[in-house]
Design an enzyme around this catalytic site. Structure first.
Site: not given
Ligand SMILES: *Cc1c(COP(=O)(O)O)cnc(C)c1O
Length: 391
Positions: A179, A207, A238
């Protein structure tokens, strides 16, 4: 007593350039956002596939709330286990090609509960030096012995595995896309080591979920390694544009976690609206190949223009592009300068990253145009010239 001590601690945080601020945000689901009344280019969100503002997700939330209500009213083990959970978890398993899966309220609480459920003080957890704070906190709370290995350094990891007591239970924990550096873990080598040392491998795809893999399942699936990773975790907040987090694995493992994860048992279930949008989002990302391709092209374009301007972008190969600044104060000043010139970006400072590696972290989303990214690169370059930042 308390007041003097706390005020001194707060003053120290400020002196060291580590003070954090809440910036009032509006329109953050768009490529531009309103920050404190000013319109800025948004390179600060994790909305990689531009789904957080997608009308289909919003509609799914509204429908679920209309049918089931605004709140879940209780833990999943009591009265909060809406049929939407069953539906979402079934989709999750099909999508990830794993036997069993669980939705948890957030990635943070998932990691807190996961390590507590699996470990006791005899367990050894080998953790990449740059793993997310939620994994570290989970390990610390679990009382397991935390063994940090150098970032993506398989020689260091193997050396530590060799030294360890062969009779102790071992876990290797890593992110797939990191990240803060935007680089990727050497998954094949991690699998090789976990097999040779009988460890359990946990991969956090926060991610990578939605962004990598033929159906957006993440980097593990993209590299065809699904059956060799014991527990894959990820967040729905996300690229999926919603909220909550998931884990998938073999049934024997997930069933145990259902019995033992305190952050699943002792908390109210997710609101029905959130479940509605998770279901919708998992459906959308499976056919989002075009978005994934466009995202990777745009991220590469941005990264190259930053590098051409002479900046160090660590080992980034993904949509996360960190720009090295160095000192905390310089990073804060740099971010302020960017903000004054129309770019929303956040300085990332220790303890999130190592000392003297303060940086500005840019996150490219599929909604950014090349023109927007060129403009941002230009502003970054100009800020550097103004401030005389050491690169
Ligand atoms: C963001 C993130 C989390 C936390 O997920 P939330 O759902 O936001 O709580 C966990 N792990 C990693 C690697 C992350 O980047």
């Amino acid at each position: 007593m308390w007041r003097e001590i706390i005020e001194e601690k707060t003053a120290r945080i400020r002196r060291e350039g580590k003070e954090r601020f809440f910036t009032q945000t509006r329109d953050a689901t768009e490529t531009e956002l309103m920050w404190q009344g000013r319109r800025l280019l948004n390179l600060a969100s994790n909305n990689y596939l531009h789904l957080a503002g997608d009308p289909r997700l919003i509609k799914a939330q509204q429908q679920a709330a209309t049918i089931y209500g605004a709140g879940a009213t209780a833990s999943r083990l009591i009265a909060g286990n809406y049929e939407l959970y069953g539906q979402a978890e079934q989709m999750l398993c099909n999508w990830k090609q794993k036997e069993a899966g669980l939705l948890i309220n957030s990635g943070y609480t998932l990691n807190i509960g996961l390590f507590q459920a699996l470990c006791n003080r005899h367990t050894l957890v080998f953790s990449d030096q740059y793993n997310h704070a939620s994994m570290i906190d989970g390990v610390v709370l679990s009382r397991a012995q935390l063994k940090r290995y150098k970032h993506v350094d398989m020689t260091d990891l193997e050396r530590q595995l060799q030294k360890a007591d062969p009779d102790k239970l071992k876990i290797i924990a890593t992110e797939s896309v990191f990240s803060m550096d935007g680089d990727v873990a050497p998954l094949t080598q991690l699998i090789d080591l976990k097999k040779r040392y009988n460890a359990l491998l946990i991969v956090d795809e926060a991610h990578a979920t939605g962004v990598f893999g033929p159906l957006g399942q993440g980097l593990v699936a993209a590299q065809n390694l699904t059956k060799d990773v014991d527990i894959q975790i990820g967040t729905c907040s996300k690229a999926l544009g919603s909220f909550g987090a998931y884990l998938v694995g073999d049934a024997w493992l997930v069933n145990y976690l259902k019995q033992t994860m305190r952050s699943l048992i002792f908390t109210t279930a997710l609101p029905p609206a959130v479940l509605g949008s998770i279901i919708q989002s998992i459906e959308i990302v499976q056919t989002a190949d075009e978005r994934r391709l466009a995202l990777s092209e745009k991220a590469a374009h941005f990264r190259e223009s930053i590098q051409e301007a002479g900046f160090h972008t660590y080992r980034s190969t993904t949509q996360i592009v960190p720009v090295h600044i160095g000192s905390n104060q310089a990073a804060v000043q740099f971010a302020k300068h960017l903000q004054a010139n129309g770019v929303a970006a956040i300085p990332i400072r220790p303890p999130t990253v190592p000392e003297n590696q303060a940086r500005i972290r840019f996150a490219v989303t599929v909604a950014h145009t090349k023109e927007m990214l060129d403009e941002a690169a230009h502003i970054i370059q100009r800020s550097h010239e103004r401030l005389g930042t050491v690169r």
